[in-house]
Design an enzyme around this catalytic site. Structure first.
Site, PDB file in Angstrom:
ATOM      1  N   LYS A  51       0.832  -1.207   0.000  1.00  0.00           N
ATOM      2  CA  LYS A  51       0.000   0.000   0.000  1.00  0.00           C
ATOM      3  C   LYS A  51       0.865   1.255   0.000  1.00  0.00           C
ATOM      4  O   LYS A  51       0.465   2.302  -0.518  1.00  0.00           O
ATOM      5  CB  LYS A  51      -0.950   0.012   1.192  1.00  0.00           C
ATOM      6  CG  LYS A  51      -2.173  -0.884   1.050  1.00  0.00           C
ATOM      7  CD  LYS A  51      -1.972  -1.998   0.079  1.00  0.00           C
ATOM      8  CE  LYS A  51      -2.995  -3.070   0.009  1.00  0.00           C
ATOM      9  NZ  LYS A  51      -2.438  -4.307  -0.591  1.00  0.00           N
ATOM     10  N   LEU A 181      -2.686  -7.910  -9.904  1.00  0.00           N
ATOM     11  CA  LEU A 181      -3.221  -6.664 -10.445  1.00  0.00           C
ATOM     12  C   LEU A 181      -2.643  -5.438  -9.744  1.00  0.00           C
ATOM     13  O   LEU A 181      -2.357  -4.427 -10.391  1.00  0.00           O
ATOM     14  CB  LEU A 181      -4.741  -6.675 -10.339  1.00  0.00           C
ATOM     15  CG  LEU A 181      -5.433  -7.837 -11.066  1.00  0.00           C
ATOM     16  CD1 LEU A 181      -6.941  -7.759 -10.893  1.00  0.00           C
ATOM     17  CD2 LEU A 181      -5.066  -7.845 -12.545  1.00  0.00           C
ATOM     18  N   HIS A 440     -24.847  15.420   0.285  1.00  0.00           N
ATOM     19  CA  HIS A 440     -24.654  15.692  -1.149  1.00  0.00           C
ATOM     20  C   HIS A 440     -23.737  16.905  -1.310  1.00  0.00           C
ATOM     21  O   HIS A 440     -23.916  17.914  -0.636  1.00  0.00           O
ATOM     22  CB  HIS A 440     -26.003  15.990  -1.820  1.00  0.00           C
ATOM     23  CG  HIS A 440     -25.860  16.422  -3.248  1.00  0.00           C
ATOM     24  ND1 HIS A 440     -25.625  15.532  -4.268  1.00  0.00           N
ATOM     25  CD2 HIS A 440     -25.906  17.662  -3.815  1.00  0.00           C
ATOM     26  CE1 HIS A 440     -25.534  16.203  -5.408  1.00  0.00           C
ATOM     27  NE2 HIS A 440     -25.706  17.498  -5.162  1.00  0.00           N
TER      28      HIS A 440
END
Length: 461
Positions: A51, A181, A440
């Site tokens: 990571k 991957l 939002h």
């Protein structure tokens, strides 16, 4: 004379340390055996180093897109040796902390390889140690895959690739799982020409096909060459490169690279443990356990990668805690592992995160289900960010809308999945997702769109 302890934990990684800590908290005299290097796979060769380097690749990829956001283009050059130096510094910090934990006076630490002499005794070097209970948590090692010419030609694994300090011009990656991957995308983003060869029909073959397809599209757009549905034939040298030959769509194809990454999975690390002398059953190369983490020997438990159930660190910790607790319990009072909330994250870009049941798992198990998805390409916050790949998919029960599972392919999927874990933890429904307020504009509000579709189909208010 053998040294005697209440419980011996073989392995000091994530699962082993969790078992040791749990047993010590319950007042047991605990010994930990670790052949080194101390720290465990997650810290030394797994989660933390990978990571760390992936973050560098994420920044490089975003910098190359600055013109898209109205900024002046920049020349991004990666220096692998400096990336590795940063990784090594951080890993050393993490490992030092784990080593300090292992050397806590609450534990007796034996540094060496353990080998069972009997169900109640192990040899560690010249010493013999006996205990009332054992936990096996020795982790895993890369699979030894038989492909003609592979060993003779030479390859790297995820364990050895992390120390590479010179960026290869090209690389062939064998495998289409998370390790393959993540490394493939990392090297492509720092300037290596990458070819990925996957045997299964789609990437991340343990997940639904649409998950692998969405990720495949994103990786191809970055310039990674991808082959799925292949059959490996042979590996050989081709000039200064290494050549992998395989069958694909009815014809023979080859891919050349300066290096080969063999990322075709890992296997339990049980060599040398002499489990037969302990009476511990091994099935298909793994230590067989029940849902209490108990092996075929009543006083011997196992946890983590050595069980080959899930190669996921937080689950190894959960299993280790269970094993450490249950090893000290009387019969009838054992706790069991709950697989309902098994979560997995692949840290590619876009990220892939899953929890619970997939559509594929529901079909295989004959479980009634409904599924709905919504694409990030049509989600406002994702569009503002320039993150158009992927989707959110929810899987729910047709009777009442109970959330059975979820898959997210997209930006910050590893963070977004935790809202769904929380809802599933409390046995929530898709209607609960709609009742919860979502700010939002945020990435998280995308979850409400497939939830609304499912609620309408099920007939929930």
């Amino acid at each position: 004379m053998a040294n005697s302890h209440d419980i011996v934990i073989i392995g000091g990684g994530s699962a082993g340390y969790a078992a040791a800590r749990t047993a010590a908290d319950r007042g047991a005299q605990v010994a930990i055996v670790d052949q080194g290097p101390l720290g465990g796979l997650c810290i030394l060769r797994g989660c933390m180093p990978t990571k760390t380097i992936l973050r560098t690749a994420e920044i490089a990829a975003l910098m190359r897109r600055v013109k898209e956001f109205g900024l002046s283009p920049v020349d991004v050059t990666a220096h692998l040796e400096q990336i590795v130096d940063r990784k090594d510094r951080l890993v050393r910090e993490f490992a030092d902390y784990r080593i300090e934990q292992l050397r806590d006076p609450r534990y007796k630490l034996y540094q060496g390889a353990a080998s069972f002499l009997s169900p109640n005794r192990v040899r560690i070097g010249s010493q013999e140690v006996e205990a009332k209970a054992f936990v096996i948590a020795t982790g895993s090692v890369p699979n030894d895959i038989s492909v003609p010419g592979l060993h003779e030609t030479g390859y790297l694994t995820s364990d050895t690739l992390l120390d590479l300090r010179d960026r290869p011009a090209s690389m062939v990656v064998l495998g289409g799982g998370p390790v393959a991957l993540e490394f493939g995308q990392f090297f492509a983003r720092i300037g290596t020409a990458v070819t990925i060869i996957q045997r299964s029909p789609h990437l991340l073959s343990h997940l639904d096909p649409d998950v692998g397809s969405a990720l495949e599209q994103a990786l191809r757009e970055e310039g990674i060459v991808l082959y799925t549905g292949t059959a490996l034939q042979r590996v050989e040298r081709s000039g200064s490169n290494k050549r992998v030959t395989f069958h694909h769509e009815g014809r023979e194809v080859h891919a050349d690279g300066a290096l080969i990454l063999q990322a075709l999975g890992r296997r339990p690390r049980i060599d040398g443990l002499a489990l037969d002398k302990a009476g511990v059953a091994v099935i298909n190369g793994r230590v067989a356990v029940d849902d209490t983490m108990r092996t075929s020997q009543p006083h011997i438990f196992a946890a983590g990668d050595v069980t080959n159930l899930y190669d996921i660190v937080h689950i190894a910790v959960q299993q280790g805690e269970l094993a450490g607790f249950n090893a000290l319990q009387s019969e009838g009072a054992l706790r069991s592992f709950d697989s309902r909330l098994v979560t997995d994250v692949t840290f590619t870009e876009p990220q892939v995160a899953t929890v619970g049941l997939s559509e594929m798992a529901c079909r295989a198990g004959g479980i009634p289900h409904l599924a709905a998805s919504y694409p990030f390409a049509d989600h406002g916050k994702a569009m503002c960010r320039g993150d158009r790949h992927g989707f959110v998919k929810l899987v729910a029960s047709p009777a009442g809308g109970k959330l059975l599972g979820a898959q997210i392919v997209g930006p910050e999927a590893g963070e977004l999945i935790h809202e769904l874990i929380a809802v599933m933890y409390y046995h929530g429904t898709v209607a609960d997702l709609l009742r919860m307020p979502h700010y939002h504009p945020t990435l998280a509000e995308i979850i409400t769109y497939p939830a609304e579709t499912l609620a309408e189909r099920i007939g929930l208010p």
